[in-house]
Design an enzyme around this catalytic site. Structure first.
Site, PDB file in Angstrom:
ATOM      1  N   GLY A  10     -14.768  -2.797  70.005  1.00  0.00           N
ATOM      2  CA  GLY A  10     -16.028  -2.186  69.571  1.00  0.00           C
ATOM      3  C   GLY A  10     -16.602  -1.354  70.696  1.00  0.00           C
ATOM      4  O   GLY A  10     -17.800  -1.380  70.972  1.00  0.00           O
ATOM      5  N   ASP A  36     -11.679   0.615  68.999  1.00  0.00           N
ATOM      6  CA  ASP A  36     -12.704   0.633  67.953  1.00  0.00           C
ATOM      7  C   ASP A  36     -12.018   0.993  66.650  1.00  0.00           C
ATOM      8  O   ASP A  36     -10.846   1.374  66.646  1.00  0.00           O
ATOM      9  CB  ASP A  36     -13.838   1.636  68.289  1.00  0.00           C
ATOM     10  CG  ASP A  36     -15.167   1.169  67.722  1.00  0.00           C
ATOM     11  OD1 ASP A  36     -15.225   0.858  66.515  1.00  0.00           O
ATOM     12  OD2 ASP A  36     -16.151   1.091  68.482  1.00  0.00           O
ATOM     13  N   ILE A  37     -12.776   0.913  65.586  1.00  0.00           N
ATOM     14  CA  ILE A  37     -12.206   1.179  64.269  1.00  0.00           C
ATOM     15  C   ILE A  37     -11.882   2.667  64.084  1.00  0.00           C
ATOM     16  O   ILE A  37     -11.028   3.036  63.303  1.00  0.00           O
ATOM     17  CB  ILE A  37     -13.170   0.626  63.191  1.00  0.00           C
ATOM     18  CG1 ILE A  37     -12.483   0.445  61.860  1.00  0.00           C
ATOM     19  CG2 ILE A  37     -14.436   1.423  63.083  1.00  0.00           C
ATOM     20  CD1 ILE A  37     -13.087  -0.668  61.047  1.00  0.00           C
ATOM     21  N   ARG A  38     -12.582   3.509  64.868  1.00  0.00           N
ATOM     22  CA  ARG A  38     -12.314   4.959  64.878  1.00  0.00           C
ATOM     23  C   ARG A  38     -12.301   5.449  66.306  1.00  0.00           C
ATOM     24  O   ARG A  38     -12.967   4.863  67.171  1.00  0.00           O
ATOM     25  CB  ARG A  38     -13.413   5.720  64.144  1.00  0.00           C
ATOM     26  CG  ARG A  38     -13.155   5.910  62.673  1.00  0.00           C
ATOM     27  CD  ARG A  38     -14.316   6.629  62.002  1.00  0.00           C
ATOM     28  NE  ARG A  38     -15.501   5.767  61.950  1.00  0.00           N
ATOM     29  CZ  ARG A  38     -15.695   4.819  61.052  1.00  0.00           C
ATOM     30  NH1 ARG A  38     -14.808   4.605  60.112  1.00  0.00           N
ATOM     31  NH2 ARG A  38     -16.765   4.064  61.070  1.00  0.00           N
ATOM     32  N   ASP A  54      -9.156  -2.651  64.029  1.00  0.00           N
ATOM     33  CA  ASP A  54     -10.156  -3.347  63.216  1.00  0.00           C
ATOM     34  C   ASP A  54     -10.077  -4.814  63.630  1.00  0.00           C
ATOM     35  O   ASP A  54      -9.001  -5.418  63.592  1.00  0.00           O
ATOM     36  CB  ASP A  54      -9.763  -3.154  61.737  1.00  0.00           C
ATOM     37  CG  ASP A  54     -10.699  -3.898  60.788  1.00  0.00           C
ATOM     38  OD1 ASP A  54     -11.533  -4.687  61.257  1.00  0.00           O
ATOM     39  OD2 ASP A  54     -10.553  -3.680  59.567  1.00  0.00           O
ATOM     40  N   TYR A 144     -27.353 -11.440  60.236  1.00  0.00           N
ATOM     41  CA  TYR A 144     -26.994 -11.153  61.626  1.00  0.00           C
ATOM     42  C   TYR A 144     -27.400 -12.323  62.536  1.00  0.00           C
ATOM     43  O   TYR A 144     -26.604 -12.816  63.344  1.00  0.00           O
ATOM     44  CB  TYR A 144     -27.705  -9.867  62.032  1.00  0.00           C
ATOM     45  CG  TYR A 144     -27.544  -9.433  63.468  1.00  0.00           C
ATOM     46  CD1 TYR A 144     -26.298  -9.078  63.981  1.00  0.00           C
ATOM     47  CD2 TYR A 144     -28.651  -9.331  64.301  1.00  0.00           C
ATOM     48  CE1 TYR A 144     -26.168  -8.648  65.287  1.00  0.00           C
ATOM     49  CE2 TYR A 144     -28.529  -8.893  65.609  1.00  0.00           C
ATOM     50  CZ  TYR A 144     -27.289  -8.555  66.100  1.00  0.00           C
ATOM     51  OH  TYR A 144     -27.163  -8.119  67.396  1.00  0.00           O
TER      52      TYR A 144
END
Ligand code: AKB
Length: 321
Positions: A10, A36-38, A54, A144
């Site tokens: 992340g 990170d995911i992107r 992911d 959260y």
């Protein structure tokens, strides 16, 4: 310093961006693996190793850990308070399953140290609101907050039961200029600077008198690196430490901004994030972090506001705003 390889999960969020920069300075760019995911296109992310990952993909986690053999992991991937309320099931899955996958991979691949952030969201409506102590009633009522509270219990459990050296701090709202905040209740305190410089006005999604604990990003990064580099025996709390910077309301922050941008105007249109903010503490007591591993913040409210404007103003000036 012995050879360390660091993995940040992340890495492209608000904390991850600044932490990646600091860890690259500390260990060398080649030894810090961002994931990170992107993958963003900016030059910064092309400079060092990067994996698209992911945290819910256990096969990919195993592949990355096998490839780089990290000695330290900073696991930051999470849905923050406002986003998790919009998608509670995903909030639980990402925040909890993701944490379990990282715990288990860290044990399997012999990772020496794991950092995982908790949050002031672990506190709830029956928590003392002022100078909230480390140990008190905790009844989080957001997805959260529930995942952060549960995660804290599991951090302590994995440390005690399996000897995994997990370290954690409860971030308050974080303010920085290098990366955008995303999906939190405290995001207004970042957005307000951009809008003040771009448009001279800001419509705040919290009420004028909502006081929340906040921390300037350089202090947040310092706290993160201080706890992860402290001697293991000094990290006595293995759930998560309270840390504190300063508290303010949208109204008092706007007053400070007006000292730099006199025509700045703020209006208020509270949205569902108000309910989340109302369930959180107004200020935090962090005596344990100060005592155990020497935590100390450098920035107060005035210094933070001055530094934010000093760093953001040239960006908008160069864009002709
Ligand atoms: C949020 O607002 O969700 C976060 C936090 C306080 O953890 N910034």
């Amino acid at each position: 310093m012995s050879k360390e390889t660091v993995l940040i999960i992340g890495s492209c969020g608000q904390v991850g961006t600044e932490l990646t920069e600091s860890l690259r300075n500390l260990y060398g760019t080649a030894n810090v693996v961002a994931s990170d995911i992107r993958k963003p296109e900016s030059a910064f992310w092309q400079e060092g190793p990067f994996e698209i990952m992911d945290v819910l993909d256990t096969a990919k986690i195993a592949e990355v850990l096998k490839k780089y053999q990290p000695t330290q992991i900073y696991h930051l991937a999470a849905l923050l308070s406002a986003t998790a309320e919009k998608n509670p099931k995903l909030g639980w899955r990402l925040n909890m399953d993701g944490l379990f996958y990282v715990f288990d991979a860290a044990l399997e691949f012999g990772v020496k140290r794991l950092f995982w952030p908790s949050s002031i969201a672990v506190f709830g409506p029956n928590t003392p609101k002022l100078n909230t102590p480390q140990h008190c009633i905790m009844d989080p009522n957001t997805v959260y907050g529930i995942t952060k509270q549960t995660g804290e219990r599991y951090c302590e459990y994995y440390q005690k039961r399996y000897g995994l050296d997990v370290r954690s701090i409860r971030y308050p709202g974080l303010i920085g200029y290098k990366a955008d905040a995303g999906g939190g209740t405290t995001d207004y305190a970042v957005e307000i600077f951009h809008e003040a410089l771009k448009h001279g006005k800001y419509e705040c999604f919290l009420k004028d008198n909502t006081s929340l604990p906040m921390l300037y990003m350089p202090d947040a990064i310092k706290a993160t690196l201080d706890i992860t580099h402290a001697a293991a025996e000094d990290v006595k709390i293995r759930s998560s430490y309270n840390i504190s910077g300063f508290s303010f309301t949208p109204e008092s922050l706007a007053e400070k901004i007006k000292k730099h941008i006199p025509n700045f105007e703020i209006t208020y249109r509270p949205d569902p994030r108000q309910v989340i903010a109302d369930s959180w503490p107004q200020s935090i007591e962090d005596i344990e972090a100060r005592k155990d591993w020497g935590w100390k913040n450098d920035y107060d409210l005035d210094a933070m506001v001055a530094d934010m404007i000093k760093n953001l103003a040239p960006r908008y000036k160069s864009q002709g705003i």
